[in-house]
Design an enzyme around this catalytic site. Structure first.
Site, PDB file in Angstrom:
ATOM      1  NE  ARG A 131      -2.781   0.063  10.727  1.00  0.00           N
ATOM      2  CZ  ARG A 131      -1.242  -0.707  11.273  1.00  0.00           C
ATOM      3  NH1 ARG A 131      -0.372   0.134  11.389  1.00  0.00           N
ATOM      4  NH2 ARG A 131      -1.355  -1.868  11.563  1.00  0.00           N
ATOM      5  CG  ASP A 156       6.868   2.510  11.673  1.00  0.00           C
ATOM      6  OD1 ASP A 156       6.016   2.039  12.345  1.00  0.00           O
ATOM      7  OD2 ASP A 156       7.036   2.849  10.536  1.00  0.00           O
ATOM      8  N   GLY A 206       5.862   8.079   1.294  1.00  0.00           N
ATOM      9  CA  GLY A 206       7.209   7.968   2.522  1.00  0.00           C
ATOM     10  C   GLY A 206       7.939   6.539   2.034  1.00  0.00           C
ATOM     11  CG  HIS A 207       6.082   2.668   1.479  1.00  0.00           C
ATOM     12  ND1 HIS A 207       4.494   2.914   1.574  1.00  0.00           N
ATOM     13  CD2 HIS A 207       6.316   2.029   2.718  1.00  0.00           C
ATOM     14  CE1 HIS A 207       4.092   2.252   2.691  1.00  0.00           C
ATOM     15  NE2 HIS A 207       4.960   1.705   3.324  1.00  0.00           N
ATOM     16  CB  CYS A 231      -0.949   0.005   1.202  1.00  0.00           C
ATOM     17  SG  CYS A 231      -2.231   1.321   0.836  1.00  0.00           S
ATOM     18  CD  GLN A 263       4.548  -6.458  11.325  1.00  0.00           C
ATOM     19  OE1 GLN A 263       5.625  -6.728  10.743  1.00  0.00           O
ATOM     20  NE2 GLN A 263       4.808  -4.988  11.222  1.00  0.00           N
TER      21      GLN A 263
HETATM   22  P1  AMP Z   1       4.978  -0.122   6.625  1.00  0.00           P
HETATM   23  O1  AMP Z   1       4.596  -0.467   5.154  1.00  0.00           O
HETATM   24  O2  AMP Z   1       3.985   0.526   7.191  1.00  0.00           O
HETATM   25  O3  AMP Z   1       5.556  -1.229   7.216  1.00  0.00           O
HETATM   26  O4  AMP Z   1       6.446   0.674   6.339  1.00  0.00           O
HETATM   27  C1  AMP Z   1       7.657   0.322   5.746  1.00  0.00           C
HETATM   28  C2  AMP Z   1       8.626   1.191   5.917  1.00  0.00           C
HETATM   29  O5  AMP Z   1       8.306   2.710   5.560  1.00  0.00           O
HETATM   30  C3  AMP Z   1       9.128   1.495   7.465  1.00  0.00           C
HETATM   31  O6  AMP Z   1      10.439   1.635   7.489  1.00  0.00           O
HETATM   32  C4  AMP Z   1       8.230   2.727   7.770  1.00  0.00           C
HETATM   33  O7  AMP Z   1       9.059   3.317   8.577  1.00  0.00           O
HETATM   34  C5  AMP Z   1       8.383   3.432   6.613  1.00  0.00           C
HETATM   35  N1  AMP Z   1       7.544   4.480   6.464  1.00  0.00           N
HETATM   36  C6  AMP Z   1       6.276   4.580   6.600  1.00  0.00           C
HETATM   37  N2  AMP Z   1       5.556   5.609   6.691  1.00  0.00           N
HETATM   38  C7  AMP Z   1       6.690   6.446   6.477  1.00  0.00           C
HETATM   39  C8  AMP Z   1       6.665   8.121   6.101  1.00  0.00           C
HETATM   40  N3  AMP Z   1       5.610   8.845   6.408  1.00  0.00           N
HETATM   41  N4  AMP Z   1       8.030   8.503   5.806  1.00  0.00           N
HETATM   42  C9  AMP Z   1       8.977   7.848   5.801  1.00  0.00           C
HETATM   43  N5  AMP Z   1       9.318   6.456   6.078  1.00  0.00           N
HETATM   44  C10 AMP Z   1       7.898   5.760   6.219  1.00  0.00           C
END
Ligand code: AMP
Length: 288
Positions: A189, A152, A38-39, A34, A63
């Site tokens: 989310r 995170d 950020g990703h 998703c 998790q």
């Molecule tokens: P997730 O898919 O939410 O597990 O996130 C995957 C990676 O993307 C993790 O290392 C998160 O910390 C990073 N991440 C999620 N949201 C952001 C954001 N807004 N800015 C920077 N990195 C992010």
């Protein structure tokens, strides 16, 4: 080079070993899909650090707690592939649950003290699930660098500790939080935020901003409690439910009583009783 989609852990490991033999530097970006900006920023950082980029997409069941949003977690595989390809990702690694946790799987990686407070206290077992899946991903992709978001914050500290403790030959790189224009930290989310919940969600960033202002303008050292009380108020006024607000040292994650140059404000809030959001920031900024 066309982007490859690999589902099999064995095939992923073989591909990574082949690249290593060819002298390629590999970067890993672990995600639950998703994808948002950020990703994508992590993928860009990966490209600066390596010749080959692997982005994993795996919604890791171990998790999530029994009453959490594993089933409802947003999934959009095709759109994710298109976004990743535009960023120059070489492989999307998207194992299924059976591939990662075959029948009889029984090993857990657990990082001690760092996992106990904050999100760890509110989500029992969460960080064991994270540490276990990240260990597996590191073994399967042999990265020289792995990129994680500072969004995170506790997770990043735990992964750094795990990599040190277990001698993983990878460098962990942190990447800054990417925000929407109004300051909301990007998160998969955020898709759940309907109507006025979207406005309520701004209470996290507003708390951070006013804490930073206070620290910048106050003549004396600021007590952590003042920041925490102000955050409680901001969150309550917005109609959010505060899970925690802590002022911690950025390395040890231990609570601090006075705000110093290594202090971080970390917040978790439930919006609309269901959407759990987190955010954090250093409290001393270069802001004038
Ligand atoms: P997730 O898919 O939410 O597990 O996130 C995957 C990676 O993307 C993790 O290392 C998160 O910390 C990073 N991440 C999620 N949201 C952001 C954001 N807004 N800015 C920077 N990195 C992010």
């Amino acid at each position: 080079m066309e982007m490859k989609i690999i589902q099999s852990p064995a095939e992923m490991q073989l591909q990574a070993h082949t690249w290593k033999k060819e002298g390629m530097q590999i970067a890993l970006v672990p995600t639950m899909g998703c994808l948002h900006a950020g990703h994508l920023s992590l993928m860009r950082k990966a490209a600066e650090n390596a010749d080959r980029i692997i982005a994993s997409i795996f919604v890791n069941p171990i998790q999530f707690g029994p009453h959490e949003d594993f089933d409802a977690y947003p999934r959009q595989f095709q759109a994710d592939c298109d976004l990743a390809e535009k960023e120059g990702v070489h492989v999307i690694f998207c194992p299924d649950t059976k591939g990662m946790y075959p029948h009889g799987f029984q090993t857990t990686v657990s990082v001690g003290t760092l996992s106990q407070g904050m999100c760890g206290a509110n989500r029992p077992g969460h960080f064991d699930g994270v540490a276990t899946v990240v260990s597996k991903l590191l073994h399967l992709t042999s990265p020289d660098v792995a990129i994680f978001g500072e969004k995170d914050f506790q997770q990043l500290a735990i992964i750094r500790q795990m990599v040190r403790d277990l001698n993983f030959p990878a460098t962990i790189v942190g990447a800054p939080i990417v925000r929407e224009e109004d300051g909301l930290a990007m998160s998969s989310r955020n898709k759940y935020l309907q109507g006025e919940m979207r406005t309520q969600a701004l209470c996290l960033y507003r708390s951070i901003q006013s804490a930073q202002k206070k620290v910048a303008h106050e003549q004396q050292v600021v007590a952590a409690d003042t920041i925490i009380e102000a955050t409680k108020k901001t969150v309550a006024e917005a109609g959010g439910k505060l899970e925690y607000a802590v002022v911690i040292n950025e390395h040890s994650l231990q609570a601090e009583t006075l705000v110093g140059s290594s202090s971080v404000l970390a917040i978790a809030v439930k919006i609309g009783g269901v959407v759990r959001l987190i955010d954090n920031s250093k409290l001393f900024t270069t802001m004038k």
